[in-house]
Design a protein around this motif. Structure first.
Motif, PDB file in Angstrom:
ATOM      1  N   GLU A  13      48.771  -3.285  58.802  1.00 28.63           N
ATOM      2  CA  GLU A  13      49.048  -2.715  60.120  1.00 28.63           C
ATOM      3  C   GLU A  13      49.895  -3.671  60.963  1.00 28.63           C
ATOM      4  N   THR A  16      53.406  -3.260  59.813  1.00 27.49           N
ATOM      5  CA  THR A  16      53.932  -1.974  60.282  1.00 27.49           C
ATOM      6  C   THR A  16      54.347  -2.061  61.738  1.00 27.49           C
ATOM      7  N   GLU A 231      55.986   1.032  54.844  1.00 25.68           N
ATOM      8  CA  GLU A 231      55.554   2.375  55.230  1.00 25.68           C
ATOM      9  C   GLU A 231      54.837   3.078  54.075  1.00 25.68           C
ATOM     10  N   MET A 234      51.419   1.616  53.596  1.00 21.63           N
ATOM     11  CA  MET A 234      50.516   2.065  54.654  1.00 21.63           C
ATOM     12  C   MET A 234      50.024   3.479  54.370  1.00 21.63           C
TER      13      MET A 234
END
Length: 248
Positions: A13, A16, A231, A234
Motif C-alpha cells: 500500500e 501504491t 498495481e 495490489m
C-alpha cells in the motif's frame, strides 16, 4: 521491482500511494509543458556540466534531506541520460543509533550534521523520466560511509517538504525514493558487496578513494512498467484477501 508478492499489505500500500504521488506530480507539471528537470533548472540560465542545480542544493531543514541535479560530460553519461539527481540524508534526520563506519580516515563531525549519507542516484532522460538508479563509491560525492543496512533505515526519512525550488519537484523526488524503496534496498546491499569484492581484488588500494570504482551497483528502471507491476500486485493481494474472507 522484484517479487512484489512477498511484500506485506502495508508495504504494498505504501508503494501504491507513492506511485500515485509520483504520477500526480508529473501530471500537474505536464499540463503546463513542464517536468521535474525543467523545474530544477528553472531560471538557472545555461546548463553547465558538473554544476549543481540549484547552486546551493535543495535542503529541508526539518527532515535534513538534501538533493541536487547535475550532468557529466556526454561521453560519461549512460545512454539516454540527460543528468541525474543525487539524494542524501544528514545526521540530524537519521534514525537513532546510526553511526558512520569507523574507517581510518573518518573525520569528526564538528557540528553534528555534516556526516551526510548518499542514498541513491537517479538518472533522468530529457523528458524528465527516471531511467536508472545507482549507488556511488564514497569519493564520488564526498559522503560519509554508512553500512548498507543503516542507509536502508534512512530511506523513509528522505522527505523534502517545502516549496522551493518547486513544490511538485520536491514531492515527486520524495515519492520516487519511496516508490523504489525495494530496488534501492537491493542496490545498497549490492553496493557493499561490490566494495568488499573490490577491496579483496585490489589489496593495495584504499577502496573508498579508488577512482576505478565509481558506481558499485545500478539498475535500469521503467516507471510505467514498474507502476503497473505494483498495481497488479495490489489487485492480487486484494483478491486473495477477499477469497480468504469468504472461506471463513
Amino acid at each position: 521491482m522484484g517479487d512484489l508478492d512477498l511484500l506485506t499489505q502495508d508495504e504494498l500500500e505504501a508503494l501504491t500511494e507513492a506511485a500515485r504521488e509520483v504520477a500526480l506530480c508529473a501530471r500537474v507539471l505536464a499540463k503546463t509543458g513542464d517536468n521535474v528537470i525543467s523545474e530544477v533548472l528553472r531560471g538557472a540560465g545555461p546548463f553547465y556540466e558538473w554544476r549543481h542545480y540549484p547552486p546551493s542544493d535543495v535542503y529541508d531543514s526539518e527532515y535534513h534531506a538534501q538533493f541536487y541535479y547535475h550532468a557529466h560530460p556526454p561521453e560519461e553519461r549512460v545512454e539516454g541520460e540527460h543528468g541525474h539527481f543525487h539524494t542524501f540524508l544528514r545526521p540530524l534526520g537519521m534514525p537513532e543509533g546510526i553511526r558512520p563506519v569507523a574507517l581510518p580516515d573518518l573525520e569528526p563531525d564538528e557540528d553534528g550534521n555534516d556526516a551526510l549519507a548518499h542514498l541513491v542516484g537517479i538518472s533522468m532522460d530529457r523528458s524528465g523520466r527516471p531511467i536508472r538508479l545507482f549507488t556511488t563509491n564514497r569519493w564520488v560525492t564526498g559522503e560519509t560511509w554508512y553500512r548498507a543496512e543503516d542507509v536502508i533505515r534512512m530511506l523513509d526519512g528522505f522527505v523534502v517538504d517545502h516549496a522551493r525550488p518547486s513544490w511538485p519537484l520536491n514531492r515527486w523526488i520524495t515519492a520516487l525514493v519511496r516508490f523504489y524503496r525495494p530496488r534501492i534496498t537491493t542496490l545498497l546491499m549490492q553496493r557493499d558487496a561490490a566494495v568488499a569484492r573490490w577491496q579483496t581484488d585490489h589489496p593495495d588500494s584504499y577502496v573508498y578513494d579508488d577512482r576505478g570504482l565509481e558506481v558499485p551497483s545500478e539498475t535500469a528502471v521503467d516507471l510505467d512498467s514498474d507502476m503497473a507491476a505494483v498495481e497488479a500486485a495490489m489487485r492480487r493481494m486484494r483478491r486473495g484477501l477477499r477469497q480468504a474472507g469468504g472461506r471463513r
